[in-house]
Motif scaffolding. Structure first.
Motif, PDB file in Angstrom:
ATOM      1  N   VAL A 197       0.831  -1.209   0.000  1.00 52.10           N
ATOM      2  CA  VAL A 197       0.000   0.000   0.000  1.00 52.10           C
ATOM      3  C   VAL A 197       0.862   1.254   0.000  1.00 52.10           C
ATOM      4  N   ILE A 198       1.917   1.260   0.805  1.00 52.82           N
ATOM      5  CA  ILE A 198       2.801   2.430   0.852  1.00 52.82           C
ATOM      6  C   ILE A 198       3.500   2.632  -0.489  1.00 52.82           C
ATOM      7  N   GLN A 199       3.950   1.541  -1.116  1.00 57.42           N
ATOM      8  CA  GLN A 199       4.571   1.653  -2.436  1.00 57.42           C
ATOM      9  C   GLN A 199       3.573   2.134  -3.477  1.00 57.42           C
ATOM     10  N   VAL A 221      -7.816   6.480  -8.690  1.00 54.97           N
ATOM     11  CA  VAL A 221      -8.743   5.630  -7.953  1.00 54.97           C
ATOM     12  C   VAL A 221      -7.984   4.605  -7.116  1.00 54.97           C
ATOM     13  N   SER A 222      -6.971   3.965  -7.724  1.00 55.55           N
ATOM     14  CA  SER A 222      -6.184   2.972  -6.997  1.00 55.55           C
ATOM     15  C   SER A 222      -5.442   3.620  -5.840  1.00 55.55           C
ATOM     16  N   ARG A 223      -4.829   4.770  -6.083  1.00 58.26           N
ATOM     17  CA  ARG A 223      -4.097   5.452  -5.031  1.00 58.26           C
ATOM     18  C   ARG A 223      -5.035   5.882  -3.899  1.00 58.26           C
ATOM     19  N   PHE A 254      -7.094   5.503   1.718  1.00 63.24           N
ATOM     20  CA  PHE A 254      -8.171   5.413   2.711  1.00 63.24           C
ATOM     21  C   PHE A 254      -7.963   4.231   3.656  1.00 63.24           C
ATOM     22  N   VAL A 255      -7.633   3.051   3.114  1.00 67.73           N
ATOM     23  CA  VAL A 255      -7.457   1.873   3.964  1.00 67.73           C
ATOM     24  C   VAL A 255      -6.292   2.065   4.918  1.00 67.73           C
ATOM     25  N   LEU A 256      -5.194   2.648   4.449  1.00 65.27           N
ATOM     26  CA  LEU A 256      -4.055   2.898   5.334  1.00 65.27           C
ATOM     27  C   LEU A 256      -4.428   3.886   6.428  1.00 65.27           C
TER      28      LEU A 256
END
Length: 593
Positions: A320-322, A331-333, A338-340
């Motif tokens: 996720v960080i990468q 959208v992917s970012r 949000f999840v992080l």
């Protein structure tokens, strides 16, 4: 001039290509039946469980109180009549829902309470699959659903009348609606946003401050929005400012809609009870003094529960960080962002609770569930990264070694054994490319195909181990639970009585015992006259044709000697040993001539 390659060299190059671990499944419809089967896994816990413990019985007593409400205010304030009064400040939605559903199924049937909780847990698992499918596809959602369904926190909430399962379901629905609105067309209000706002408002009525914490990732996510909704992250400063305004406006409408739908109950309770309600609502009634663990033991248990999948959690965090640092679609970012943020917020809230007396809160399972939801999504991210071979070779090897070490520590309850197994696993994995060709007598060198097979086995065994460990280690009914089960069987054979008198040594009774009795006769008058040395004289109590008298004492008490001459007490079976005391049931009625 380039040197041509022969067939053997081409085959060697092909065998060294990193390919995905599992073949993709075409069509998401095949996952539907699998998710249904996964949703039924918590029902196995209902077979293994016994009677409710004191915290769970307190939640059930609130529902019993609502089912016997004589006026509207008793219904609006579950526990107002004394049943579950320690839970009076807690959100009421679960009590309302259970009072309506369990009453129709039978209050005195423990299976009725389990059935309602299991239905909510199954819906939570399906909603998590739906959210995971939005974030990363059907297989992503399936992995998240499997990890959630077999996690001890979900298994406990699936058989408990606490509001945890209901609150988690509503929070997942709120997140799904919120993200669906932001990823849709640019408009102030949408049906997805309204559905998400209503779900969050109901979550506020189900788990109270646990739902309030979700405001933080909502606000931070809206504040960090950049670029277009369905475009790449690149954009002018004006476009970013406009997107920031759209995000803040969306979350403001989201919260206002939710509060207008559910904020009335908090205002009513604040007006009726003042500051006392506000403190109890936030603190979760810590004054009940249920046994609590130390912060060290809490996090030790958390690591033990995640031993099979902790490596995937770490890989998911790295992925996720990468994803946030590399260029990609907005959208992917945004989903990773949000999840992080959700995971970090829930982690911070959990740490704050563990470092304060709030860890004795009766809402602790709901706080654990709030932290579990984004953790499950990150684990699914890690499994996908390993399956798609997005992680480096060193990370894949470390994942195998870490999992072996944690599982050894979990099952042998020894940090030394876990560390030793980890070190041995590191050595074995490092030497595999050298040792395997010699074991094969030089027939074939260690190739990518061999490593891929090892990874496939590691991933499958990790998920299967997590599934089986959650069910195998589920606690069996203890002696106390078996005593309450025997009490339930005995009173199930008795006729309805207008009054039940419970005499205890200290004048109080545990919630678990009260629930067994109250659920059998919800409309009966219950008397707990106090300790044996301060009981109310029998002649001061209005007579009824028949009644039930229950004694929970350290020594035998000759209750027949205190009855009037025209009354007699008939013992119901032999004494039951409950928490080191003698539990005896008597039927009291007119003396037979």
């Amino acid at each position: 001039m380039a040197k041509p390659l022969d067939d053997s060299q081409l085959l060697r190059l092909a065998s060294d290509l990193r390919t995905r671990l599992f073949s993709p499944v075409r069509g998401a419809t095949v996952f539907g039946p699998l998710v249904v089967l996964v949703g039924l896994i918590p029902s196995l816990a209902a077979v293994l469980c016994g009677e409710f413990d004191d915290p769970a019985a307190g939640w059930a007593l609130r529902a019993v109180d609502v089912s016997t409400a004589a006026e509207i205010q008793d219904w609006l304030e579950p526990g107002r009549n004394g049943l579950g009064d320690g839970y009076l400040d807690q959100a009421p939605l679960s009590a309302w829902f259970q009072a309506v559903s369990v009453t129709s199924l039978g209050l005195d049937q423990l299976a009725s309470w389990h059935l309602v909780s299991l239905a909510l847990a199954c819906c939570t698992i399906w909603a998590t699959y739906s959210l995971g499918r939005r974030l990363g596809g059907a297989s992503f959602g399936l992995v998240g659903a499997i990890v959630l369904a077999t996690h001890p926190i979900m298994l406990r909430s699936a058989i408990s009348p606490s509001p945890t399962a209901l609150g988690l379901l509503l929070i997942v629905l709120a997140v799904n609606g919120f993200l669906g609105h932001l990823e849709g067309p640019s408009q102030l209000v949408s049906m997805r946003m309204l559905a998400g706002a209503i779900a969050w408002g109901l979550a506020l009525l189900a788990v109270g401050p646990v739902a309030v914490v979700m405001v933080i990732p909502f606000l931070v996510h809206s504040w960090l929005l950049q670029g277009g909704r369905n475009e790449t992250a690149a954009g002018s400063a004006a476009a970013r400012v406009w997107q920031f305004w759209l995000g803040i406006r969306a979350v403001s409408v989201f919260l206002i809609t939710a509060l207008s739908f559910s904020g009335w109950w908090q205002l009513m309770m604040l007006a009726n009870h003042g500051r006392e309600f506000w403190l109890g609502w936030w603190a979760g009634s810590v004054e009940l003094n249920f046994p609590s663990a130390t912060p060290h033991s809490i996090w030790r248990e958390w690591l033990s529960q995640q031993s099979f999948v902790l490596g995937f959690l770490l890989v998911g965090l790295m992925t996720v960080i990468q994803e946030l640092r590399r260029p990609g679609t907005e959208v992917s970012r945004r989903r990773c962002q949000f999840v992080l943020g959700w995971w970090l917020t829930a982690l911070a809230a959990r740490i704050i609770f563990d470092m304060t007396p709030l860890r004795r809160s009766i809402m602790i399972d709901a706080w654990d569930g709030l932290f579990l939801l984004p953790t499950v999504l990150l684990i699914a991210w890690g499994v996908r990264a390993i399956s798609l071979r997005q992680a480096q070779l060193a990370v894949e090897g470390s994942l195998i070694c870490l999992t072996l070490g944690l599982c050894s520590w979990r099952f042998f309850h020894s940090a030394w054994i876990g560390s030793l197994v980890f070190v041995l696993a590191v050595g074995i994995v490092a030497l595999l490319p050298v040792v395997m060709p010699r074991l094969r007598r030089g027939a074939r060198r260690w190739t990518e195909r061999d490593w891929k097979l090892l990874l496939q086995v590691a991933v499958v065994l990790s998920i299967a181990g997590h599934m089986s460990a959650g069910l195998v280690e589920f606690p069996e009914p203890n002696l106390e639970s078996r005593s309450l089960t025997e009490l339930r069987k005995r009173i199930a054979l008795l006729k309805s009585v207008p009054r039940v008198t419970l005499t205890t040594f200290q004048g109080t009774a545990p919630e678990s015992m009260l629930f067994v009795l109250r659920s059998r006769w919800p409309g009966a008058e219950f008397l707990v006259p106090g300790s044996l040395h301060g009981r109310q004289p029998r002649e001061q109590v209005a007579k009824v044709p028949t009644e039930l008298m229950i004694e929970w004492t350290q020594h035998e008490v000759r209750i027949m000697n205190e009855l009037p001459a025209d009354r007699q007490a008939t013992p119901v079976g032999d004494p039951i040993r409950f928490r080191g005391r003698r539990l005896m049931i008597y039927e009291v009625g007119p003396r037979q001539r």
